[in-house]
Design an enzyme around this catalytic site. Structure first.
Site, PDB file in Angstrom:
ATOM      1  N   ASP A 207      -5.910   7.944  16.261  1.00  0.00           N
ATOM      2  CA  ASP A 207      -6.311   7.750  14.864  1.00  0.00           C
ATOM      3  C   ASP A 207      -6.988   6.394  14.689  1.00  0.00           C
ATOM      4  O   ASP A 207      -6.626   5.610  13.813  1.00  0.00           O
ATOM      5  CB  ASP A 207      -5.099   7.873  13.938  1.00  0.00           C
ATOM      6  CG  ASP A 207      -5.498   8.204  12.504  1.00  0.00           C
ATOM      7  OD1 ASP A 207      -6.625   8.704  12.311  1.00  0.00           O
ATOM      8  OD2 ASP A 207      -4.695   7.979  11.592  1.00  0.00           O
TER       9      ASP A 207
ATOM     10  N   GLY B 272       0.557   5.527   1.087  1.00  0.00           N
ATOM     11  CA  GLY B 272      -0.212   6.566   1.771  1.00  0.00           C
ATOM     12  C   GLY B 272       0.649   7.792   2.013  1.00  0.00           C
ATOM     13  O   GLY B 272       1.787   7.868   1.536  1.00  0.00           O
TER      14      GLY B 272
ATOM     15  N   PHE C  19       2.139   8.567   4.575  1.00  0.00           N
ATOM     16  CA  PHE C  19       3.304   8.219   5.391  1.00  0.00           C
ATOM     17  C   PHE C  19       4.438   7.652   4.555  1.00  0.00           C
ATOM     18  O   PHE C  19       5.579   7.633   4.979  1.00  0.00           O
ATOM     19  CB  PHE C  19       2.902   7.183   6.448  1.00  0.00           C
ATOM     20  CG  PHE C  19       2.206   5.981   5.858  1.00  0.00           C
ATOM     21  CD1 PHE C  19       2.916   4.985   5.236  1.00  0.00           C
ATOM     22  CD2 PHE C  19       0.824   5.878   5.919  1.00  0.00           C
ATOM     23  CE1 PHE C  19       2.281   3.889   4.688  1.00  0.00           C
ATOM     24  CE2 PHE C  19       0.175   4.772   5.389  1.00  0.00           C
ATOM     25  CZ  PHE C  19       0.909   3.776   4.762  1.00  0.00           C
TER      26      PHE C  19
ATOM     27  N   GLY D 282       0.821  -1.210   0.000  1.00  0.00           N
ATOM     28  CA  GLY D 282       0.000   0.000   0.000  1.00  0.00           C
ATOM     29  C   GLY D 282       0.848   1.251   0.000  1.00  0.00           C
ATOM     30  O   GLY D 282       2.041   1.230   0.314  1.00  0.00           O
TER      31      GLY D 282
END
Length: 652
Positions: free
Chosen positions: A495, A378, A380, A376
């Site tokens: 989060d 993102g 970050f 994945g």
């Protein structure tokens, strides 16, 4: 005749007498002696005020209003962001609209370039902006692009219009992908958006463009007040303006644009860095913006580096010709191998050696961080699947940048602290590795990925059963209880959401991603200076006090419960309006039809009393009054039947 009229006007002004003939005037163009000017205003040689038209083939320091990280480089580049994380930069020019409220047509074009820290991973994007102020109150960095914040995104009173060049995929704003152009009005949920591309005349089709390719590109924005039509066109520098715009929307800007506006650019940085440059810019009211002189635009950083690299390659080639021996090849091989696996290891890190992984092992485990191992992407960074050499243990490696000059020792200390957490419903952080400005976090591998894909991915062949959903909710609740009360310190996650809950091979839910978490001693008063988290999960009191507590985590957990049971996102679109999931479920509870909110994919295959109990727990946890929310220990007692659920008032 002109001299006589001028003398008569001067005499009338000096004596305080104004004849009827001089109580009105018309300027078909301006002269320098006709107006009082201040600030940046000036009369151009062709009789236009600088509020009407300007052209910058490169920039000077006194031409624009700058704030944040924005700066003008010595060679004339407008640099909106630098290598500082989670910051923003703005550059604005003042313009005047027609005072009678009738919006002028306008045209603008500019050349921009994005230079990402990593070739295939962009940071947050760049936006062309019209704003009523040269500052943007409440604006935040990262995904907000320095345009809006969590408190004013979507407010009609903002009077902000923007063309976003977005390189991050944000589901909360309804983004279509991580490489698109969008038209934004008072918010980051674009009214029209499409992947970045340009029209090629000879083939009659659009060709894709990568905004983070590191290549300069030109953008044209044209608004016709008569047609109420906005066109946005883009192409690589050197390609003439295509005949077909990329975006074309009918939009009336009359209620948006005020008499005095500021136009310019906004950009921001997040975890992954990208430098955003504007090389040239032109603008014109009621006409076509002047073409930029591409040959005179300031040189770009990468072009200088390319010239240096070319020279270096030539010298190296000459050296190879002169010294091509077996020894030289051996030395080159050794140097290359060391560079590939080079790590940063400081003396203070020796105390953390049990949590430190060899970069070489992680490189081999992920097959050199190949795309086939990518799990994945993102804000970050990127996550790769790997298998450790020797033990064959499956791992997930999060690859992110980190500035080694800014608190690295404390940051690594926090990582090591989190690696001490041990609970069956928390994703285990196994350790870390460092290489230059890069930080790699090593987690246990979760074979079924994140929960949100099972809730929302239409490609998943089967939906989660009720028993699986209940098992996941219990698991995450147990993990949160451990973080809040059962470990040696209080951990506030900050989060909690479906995408941060990962599923193992047996569909056990584990809470992960402690990137925003904070550690506190029991009995201390945790505070933070700004609101973080994900829209839809943020407790209402956080926007007022910025004070994080275990109860703000409980609020997010309540939203998470409703998300899992209802199979809906925290922010839903209903009749072109954003509706909060919590409000929707509260409304169903008041109308005594709460079971109507359950996920239709369950097809009624659940215990009615059990489903109603879980939904009530979700409402109690997401109660707007912090004191009314239960602790996670009480939540576990509710789930296990060891404590009766208090009466939930119908008025919420």
């Amino acid at each position: 005749m002109e001299l006589k009229l001028s003398l008569l006007l001067v005499i009338c002004l000096l004596t305080g007498i104004m004849a009827t003939k001089y109580d009105e005037f018309t300027y078909n163009g301006f002269k320098r002696s006709e107006l009082y000017l201040d600030g940046m205003a000036e009369i151009t040689p062709n009789g236009l005020t600088k509020f009407d038209e300007f052209t910058y083939n490169g920039f000077k320091r006194n031409e624009l209003y700058l704030d944040g990280m924005a700066e003008i480089t010595p060679n004339g580049l407008l640099k909106l962001t630098n290598t500082t994380r989670i910051q923003q930069g703005h550059a604005f020019h003042k313009v005047k609209n027609n005072s009678d409220g009738n919006v002028y047509s306008f045209s603008t074009c500019f050349v921009f370039k994005m230079l990402p820290e990593y070739p295939d991973v962009g940071g947050d994007g760049l936006a062309f902006v019209l704003s009523p102020t040269k500052g943007l109150p409440g604006a935040m960095p990262k995904q907000y692009l320095g345009l809006f914040g969590s408190t004013n995104n979507g407010n009609s009173s903002d009077h902000i219009f923007a063309i976003e060049l977005d390189t991050i995929f944000n589901m909360e704003f309804g983004d279509i992908d991580n490489n698109h152009v969008g038209i934004d009005v008072n918010g980051l949920r674009s009214i029209n958006a499409t992947p970045a591309s340009y029209f090629i005349e000879r083939i009659g089709k659009f060709k894709n463009l990568s905004l983070i390719s590191g290549k300069p590109m030109q953008v044209w924005v044209d608004y016709s007040n008569i047609e109420k039509k906005l066109n946005v066109t883009i192409s690589p520098v050197g390609v003439p303006k295509p005949s077909h715009p990329l975006l074309s929307s009918f939009i009336d800007l009359s209620s948006l644009i005020l008499d005095t506006m500021y136009i310019g650019f906004s950009s921001s940085t997040g975890s992954m860095l990208t430098s955003h440059y504007v090389l040239g810019w032109s603008f014109k009211m009621n006409g076509q913006a002047a073409a930029l002189n591409l040959a005179s635009l300031p040189s770009l950083p990468s072009e200088k580096h390319r010239r240096k690299l070319t020279s270096l390659i030539l010298w190296m080639a000459l050296g190879v010709v002169l010294l091509i021996t077996i020894t030289a090849f051996s030395i080159a091989y050794i140097i290359r191998t060391k560079a590939t696996y080079a790590e940063v290891l400081e003396e203070w890190e020796l105390e953390h050696r049990t949590q430190r992984f060899s970069y070489k092992d992680l490189f081999k485990a992920t097959k050199g961080f190949r795309e086939e191992n990518l799990l994945g992407v993102g804000g970050f960074g990127r996550v790769y699947k790997g298998k450790l050499p020797g033990s064959k243990t499956e791992i997930a490696v999060k690859r992110m940048s980190h500035d080694s000059k800014q608190g690295t020792r404390e940051f690594v200390g926090e990582i090591v602290g989190y690696s001490q957490l041990r609970h069956r419903n928390l994703v285990q952080l196994l350790g870390y590795s460092r290489r230059k400005g890069e930080l790699l976090l090593v987690y246990e591998f979760m074979s079924n990925g994140s929960l949100d894909k099972f809730l929302y991915d239409a490609n998943k062949p089967t939906s989660l059963s009720w028993s699986q959903r209940l098992k996941i909710i219990r698991g995450v609740a147990s993990g949160l209880l451990y973080l809040h009360e059962e470990w040696e310190q209080i951990v506030i996650h900050r989060d909690i959401k479906a995408s941060n809950v990962l599923l193992d091979s047996e569909m056990n839910g584990k809470l992960g991603d402690f990137g925003l978490s904070r550690l506190y001693d029991h009995g201390s008063d945790p505070r933070t200076t700004h609101v973080v988290g994900t829209i839809g999960y943020i407790a209402p009191e956080l926007t007022k006090t910025s004070r994080v507590t275990t109860r703000t985590d409980v609020f997010a957990f309540g939203v998470f419960i409703l998300e899992v049971v209802c199979g809906r996102r925290p922010i839903m679109r209903e009749a072109s309006l954003d509706l909060h999931l919590v409000d929707w479920v509260w409304r169903s509870w008041r109308n005594e039809v709460i079971l109507d909110v359950t996920d239709a994919r369950l097809e009624g295959d659940y215990d009615l009393g059990e489903a109603e109990l879980i939904l009530k727990i979700g409402l109690l946890c997401s109660h707007p009054v912090p004191a009314a929310r239960p602790t996670m220990r009480q939540v576990m007692q509710f789930l296990n039947g060891d404590l009766s659920l208090p009466e939930i008032p119908k008025d919420g």
